[in-house]
Write a protein that holds these residues in place. Structure first.
Motif, PDB file in Angstrom:
ATOM      1  N   SER A 150       0.825  -1.209   0.000  1.00 40.79           N
ATOM      2  CA  SER A 150       0.000   0.000   0.000  1.00 40.79           C
ATOM      3  C   SER A 150       0.859   1.259   0.000  1.00 40.79           C
ATOM      4  CB  SER A 150      -0.948   0.001   1.205  1.00 40.79           C
ATOM      5  OG  SER A 150      -0.223  -0.066   2.415  1.00 40.79           O
ATOM      6  N   SER A 151       2.156   1.126   0.291  1.00 45.42           N
ATOM      7  CA  SER A 151       3.044   2.297   0.279  1.00 45.42           C
ATOM      8  C   SER A 151       3.129   2.904  -1.116  1.00 45.42           C
ATOM      9  CB  SER A 151       4.444   1.907   0.759  1.00 45.42           C
ATOM     10  OG  SER A 151       4.408   1.438   2.081  1.00 45.42           O
ATOM     11  N   GLN A 152       3.245   2.060  -2.135  1.00 40.82           N
ATOM     12  CA  GLN A 152       3.290   2.578  -3.500  1.00 40.82           C
ATOM     13  C   GLN A 152       1.958   3.215  -3.882  1.00 40.82           C
ATOM     14  OE1 GLN A 152       3.550  -0.234  -6.780  1.00 40.82           O
ATOM     15  NE2 GLN A 152       4.887   1.148  -7.934  1.00 40.82           N
ATOM     16  N   LEU A 153       0.871   2.611  -3.426  1.00 39.75           N
ATOM     17  CA  LEU A 153      -0.449   3.160  -3.723  1.00 39.75           C
ATOM     18  C   LEU A 153      -0.658   4.503  -3.022  1.00 39.75           C
ATOM     19  CD1 LEU A 153      -2.321  -0.215  -3.411  1.00 39.75           C
ATOM     20  CD2 LEU A 153      -2.248   1.169  -5.491  1.00 39.75           C
ATOM     21  N   PHE A 154      -0.097   4.658  -1.837  1.00 38.07           N
ATOM     22  CA  PHE A 154      -0.166   5.936  -1.128  1.00 38.07           C
ATOM     23  C   PHE A 154       0.503   7.033  -1.952  1.00 38.07           C
ATOM     24  CE2 PHE A 154       2.171   8.872   1.720  1.00 38.07           C
ATOM     25  CZ  PHE A 154       1.091   9.532   2.298  1.00 38.07           C
ATOM     26  N   GLN A 155       1.692   6.752  -2.454  1.00 42.30           N
ATOM     27  CA  GLN A 155       2.391   7.743  -3.265  1.00 42.30           C
ATOM     28  C   GLN A 155       1.666   7.997  -4.585  1.00 42.30           C
ATOM     29  OE1 GLN A 155       6.320   5.847  -3.220  1.00 42.30           O
ATOM     30  NE2 GLN A 155       7.049   7.512  -1.927  1.00 42.30           N
ATOM     31  N   ALA A 156       1.070   6.940  -5.136  1.00 51.53           N
ATOM     32  CA  ALA A 156       0.300   7.104  -6.369  1.00 51.53           C
ATOM     33  C   ALA A 156      -0.914   7.999  -6.136  1.00 51.53           C
ATOM     34  CB  ALA A 156      -0.139   5.741  -6.890  1.00 51.53           C
ATOM     35  N   ALA A 157      -1.539   7.846  -4.971  1.00 45.37           N
ATOM     36  CA  ALA A 157      -2.706   8.669  -4.650  1.00 45.37           C
ATOM     37  C   ALA A 157      -2.310  10.137  -4.474  1.00 45.37           C
ATOM     38  CB  ALA A 157      -3.382   8.140  -3.388  1.00 45.37           C
ATOM     39  N   LEU A 158      -1.173  10.382  -3.828  1.00 44.23           N
ATOM     40  CA  LEU A 158      -0.698  11.765  -3.696  1.00 44.23           C
ATOM     41  C   LEU A 158      -0.480  12.384  -5.073  1.00 44.23           C
ATOM     42  CD1 LEU A 158       1.945  11.535  -0.797  1.00 44.23           C
ATOM     43  CD2 LEU A 158      -0.454  12.249  -0.655  1.00 44.23           C
ATOM     44  N   TYR A 159       0.145  11.626  -5.958  1.00 50.05           N
ATOM     45  CA  TYR A 159       0.403  12.110  -7.314  1.00 50.05           C
ATOM     46  C   TYR A 159      -0.905  12.416  -8.043  1.00 50.05           C
ATOM     47  CZ  TYR A 159       1.478  11.730 -12.313  1.00 50.05           C
ATOM     48  OH  TYR A 159       1.557  11.943 -13.667  1.00 50.05           O
ATOM     49  N   ALA A 160      -1.889  11.531  -7.870  1.00 54.56           N
ATOM     50  CA  ALA A 160      -3.152  11.686  -8.591  1.00 54.56           C
ATOM     51  C   ALA A 160      -3.988  12.846  -8.063  1.00 54.56           C
ATOM     52  CB  ALA A 160      -3.955  10.389  -8.499  1.00 54.56           C
ATOM     53  N   LEU A 161      -3.904  13.121  -6.771  1.00 54.31           N
ATOM     54  CA  LEU A 161      -4.751  14.151  -6.165  1.00 54.31           C
ATOM     55  C   LEU A 161      -4.125  15.542  -6.182  1.00 54.31           C
ATOM     56  CD1 LEU A 161      -6.105  12.202  -3.048  1.00 54.31           C
ATOM     57  CD2 LEU A 161      -7.264  12.607  -5.230  1.00 54.31           C
ATOM     58  N   ALA A 162      -2.819  15.617  -6.337  1.00 54.23           N
ATOM     59  CA  ALA A 162      -2.147  16.922  -6.307  1.00 54.23           C
ATOM     60  C   ALA A 162      -2.426  17.695  -7.589  1.00 54.23           C
ATOM     61  CB  ALA A 162      -0.646  16.727  -6.130  1.00 54.23           C
ATOM     62  N   PRO A 163      -2.775  18.981  -7.483  1.00 52.71           N
ATOM     63  CA  PRO A 163      -2.991  19.801  -8.689  1.00 52.71           C
ATOM     64  C   PRO A 163      -1.696  19.907  -9.496  1.00 52.71           C
ATOM     65  CG  PRO A 163      -3.829  20.902  -6.718  1.00 52.71           C
ATOM     66  CD  PRO A 163      -3.020  19.739  -6.246  1.00 52.71           C
ATOM     67  N   PRO A 164      -1.728  19.599 -10.783  1.00 52.78           N
ATOM     68  CA  PRO A 164      -0.490  19.586 -11.572  1.00 52.78           C
ATOM     69  C   PRO A 164       0.053  20.974 -11.901  1.00 52.78           C
ATOM     70  CG  PRO A 164      -2.374  19.087 -12.968  1.00 52.78           C
ATOM     71  CD  PRO A 164      -2.894  19.157 -11.563  1.00 52.78           C
ATOM     72  N   PHE A 184       7.900  10.831   5.786  1.00 46.15           N
ATOM     73  CA  PHE A 184       9.055  10.423   4.980  1.00 46.15           C
ATOM     74  C   PHE A 184       8.640  10.044   3.563  1.00 46.15           C
ATOM     75  CE2 PHE A 184      10.252   9.510   9.403  1.00 46.15           C
ATOM     76  CZ  PHE A 184      11.409  10.271   9.492  1.00 46.15           C
ATOM     77  N   MET A 185       7.548   9.305   3.428  1.00 44.64           N
ATOM     78  CA  MET A 185       7.094   8.913   2.090  1.00 44.64           C
ATOM     79  C   MET A 185       6.630  10.123   1.288  1.00 44.64           C
ATOM     80  SD  MET A 185       5.165   5.222   2.502  1.00 44.64           S
ATOM     81  CE  MET A 185       3.922   5.778   3.665  1.00 44.64           C
ATOM     82  N   THR A 186       6.029  11.089   1.967  1.00 49.69           N
ATOM     83  CA  THR A 186       5.545  12.284   1.273  1.00 49.69           C
ATOM     84  C   THR A 186       6.693  13.132   0.745  1.00 49.69           C
ATOM     85  OG1 THR A 186       3.563  12.330   2.673  1.00 49.69           O
ATOM     86  CG2 THR A 186       4.134  14.362   1.509  1.00 49.69           C
ATOM     87  N   ASP A 187       7.721  13.304   1.555  1.00 49.63           N
ATOM     88  CA  ASP A 187       8.807  14.221   1.193  1.00 49.63           C
ATOM     89  C   ASP A 187      10.026  13.525   0.593  1.00 49.63           C
ATOM     90  OD1 ASP A 187       7.327  16.369   2.036  1.00 49.63           O
ATOM     91  OD2 ASP A 187       8.242  16.467   4.028  1.00 49.63           O
ATOM     92  N   PHE A 188       9.977  12.218   0.446  1.00 51.66           N
ATOM     93  CA  PHE A 188      11.161  11.469   0.016  1.00 51.66           C
ATOM     94  C   PHE A 188      11.696  11.949  -1.336  1.00 51.66           C
ATOM     95  CE2 PHE A 188      13.096   7.675  -2.042  1.00 51.66           C
ATOM     96  CZ  PHE A 188      14.185   7.543  -1.193  1.00 51.66           C
TER      97      PHE A 188
END
Length: 440
Positions: A150-164, A184-188
């Motif tokens: 789920s760690s990869q999915l968490f980062q994928a969700a951040l990418y998908a929800l962030a305004p480009p 750490f995962m958010t700012d890595f």
């Protein structure tokens, strides 16, 4: 005449003796040669067996953490779910065993007609079956995405929800105590799309991504989103929303829900997680992240995870939950794990009472729609607090007693609390509670 007869008989007897001697020698030689042959064959067989053992040892899978002894350092820093191993060594284990032919899963693609083209159909099928039987999340109208945990999915969700196209990174928040790896995962990657902004309760603004972990890691609390802005986005991390950890009180239907095999069945090493995503565009963006990040997810791991989930669901279809008390829980994962967790929490609370310098969160109970009874929550982690005034840093205090935990500051809390894994081996857990009970 008599003499001639005597001489003749003597000659005959002599010849018989010679023949007998020859026969005896031949027989002895045959026995000797046969013995040598058998010894050689046995030696060859033993040598061949030794080669097989050495070859097997050379390719044997890792055995995980080394066994613990009464004076060992007990590492309970990670939520390594080795507690489940005894269940999978039982009768259900054989039904979850999988052999993958060498020619299978060679292509990058699993289902080119699916939005998530690397998602194995059997894994998607078993995910939907599992949620239907447990009743913890709806899958109707949702896209199923698979990730490397789920760690990869968490980062994928951040990418998908962030305004480009935003001028500044969007803030990512979570109510304290939050999972220690979120910052750490958010700012890595030091992304320009999003950044960690800390405690959701202290956040002031309308644009954000709030991460809700429920039951919460580290304290086991049941959480809802704190922030309510219309422009805000929410990710629900439901890794622990399974009957062994908490009563299943509602069938959840949030926009993005993350799950993982590791905390559901204990197979952390399989590295498979999944997301239930309502919005197609968000699902496509998450899928694109994983496509660019790892060109999909291991199909072999997905097939193994599918087989494991299939065994779990089949166990309940063969033996409904209403008959678990009669038939035992050897094939019922959630009943088995809940019984183990209940026992461990009872033992831990007894140890805390014996020590008299620690405290734990109050027990929480609720009606579980899965087991059809009132159940007490048994979180995967203990949020342990030290009430002794002289102890300012509980993590260091426990380390001095050969117990490795994760300190509260990593979760946005203070130094007098630590998170302790409740899902390690029986041996490690037993030594831990014995030591804890003697601390004064």
């Amino acid at each position: 005449m008599a003499k001639d007869n005597g001489d003749g008989l003597a000659a005959i007897a002599g010849r018989i003796g010679v023949v007998g001697s020859v026969v005896l020698n031949v027989a002895t030689l045959a026995i000797y040669l046969r013995g040598r042959f058998l010894l050689s064959a046995a030696a060859a067989a033993e040598k061949q067996a030794s080669k097989k053992v050495k070859k097997a040892a050379a390719v044997a899978p890792s055995s995980g953490k080394p066994p613990v002894l009464p004076d060992s350092v007990i590492v309970l820093d990670h939520g390594d779910p080795t507690m489940f191993e005894t269940f999978w060594r039982g009768p259900i284990g054989e039904s979850a065993t999988l052999v993958i032919p060498a020619w299978q899963t060679m292509s990058y693609f699993s289902d080119v007609g699916n939005l998530c083209w690397f998602l194995e159909p059997s894994f998607e099928r078993e995910v939907r079956r599992l949620h239907r039987i447990v009743g913890n999340a709806t899958t109707e109208g949702y896209h199923v995405l698979v990730g490397t945990g789920s760690s990869q999915l968490f980062q994928a969700a951040l990418y998908a929800l962030a305004p480009p196209t935003s001028d500044a990174p969007i803030s990512v928040v979570s109510p304290t105590p939050f999972y220690s790896m979120y910052p750490f995962m958010t700012d890595f990657l030091n992304s320009g799309l999003y950044r960690w902004a800390g405690d959701a309760n202290a956040f002031d603004g309308n644009d954000y991504i709030e991460v809700v972990c429920s039951p919460n890691n580290p304290d086991g609390g049941i959480h809802e989103a704190v922030l309510k802005s219309k422009s805000g986005k929410t990710i629900y991390d439901l890794a622990y929303y399974w009957p062994q950890y908490t009563p299943i009180t509602h069938m959840l239907a949030h926009d993005i829900m993350l799950f993982t095999v590791s905390k559901c069945t204990g197979h952390a090493g399989t590295r498979i997680g999944w997301a239930l995503v309502k919005d197609k565009e968000v699902a496509q963006k998450m899928n694109k992240f994983m496509e660019l990040n790892t060109i999909g997810v291991s199909k072999d791991a997905q097939l193994r995870a599918a087989k494991i989930l299939e065994a779990v669901v089949d166990g309940y279809e063969r033996q409904p939950t209403t008959t678990a008390a009669v038939g035992g829980d050897a094939n019922l994962l959630f009943h088995y794990a809940r019984r183990k967790m209940t026992s461990r929490w009872r033992t831990l609370r007894d140890a805390v009472a014996a020590s008299d310098i620690f405290s734990l969160p109050e027990e929480v109970a609720g009606f579980c729609t899965f087991t059809k009874d009132t159940a007490i929550a048994n979180p995967a982690f203990a949020w342990l607090r030290c009430e002794k005034q002289e102890v300012e840093d509980l993590e260091s205090f426990l380390r001095e007693n050969k117990i490795i935990t994760r300190g509260g500051t990593k979760f946005g809390a203070g130094r007098k609390v630590v998170r302790i894994s409740m899902v390690d081996t029986d041996e490690a857990f037993g030594i831990f509670v014995d030591r804890l009970a003697t601390m004064k």
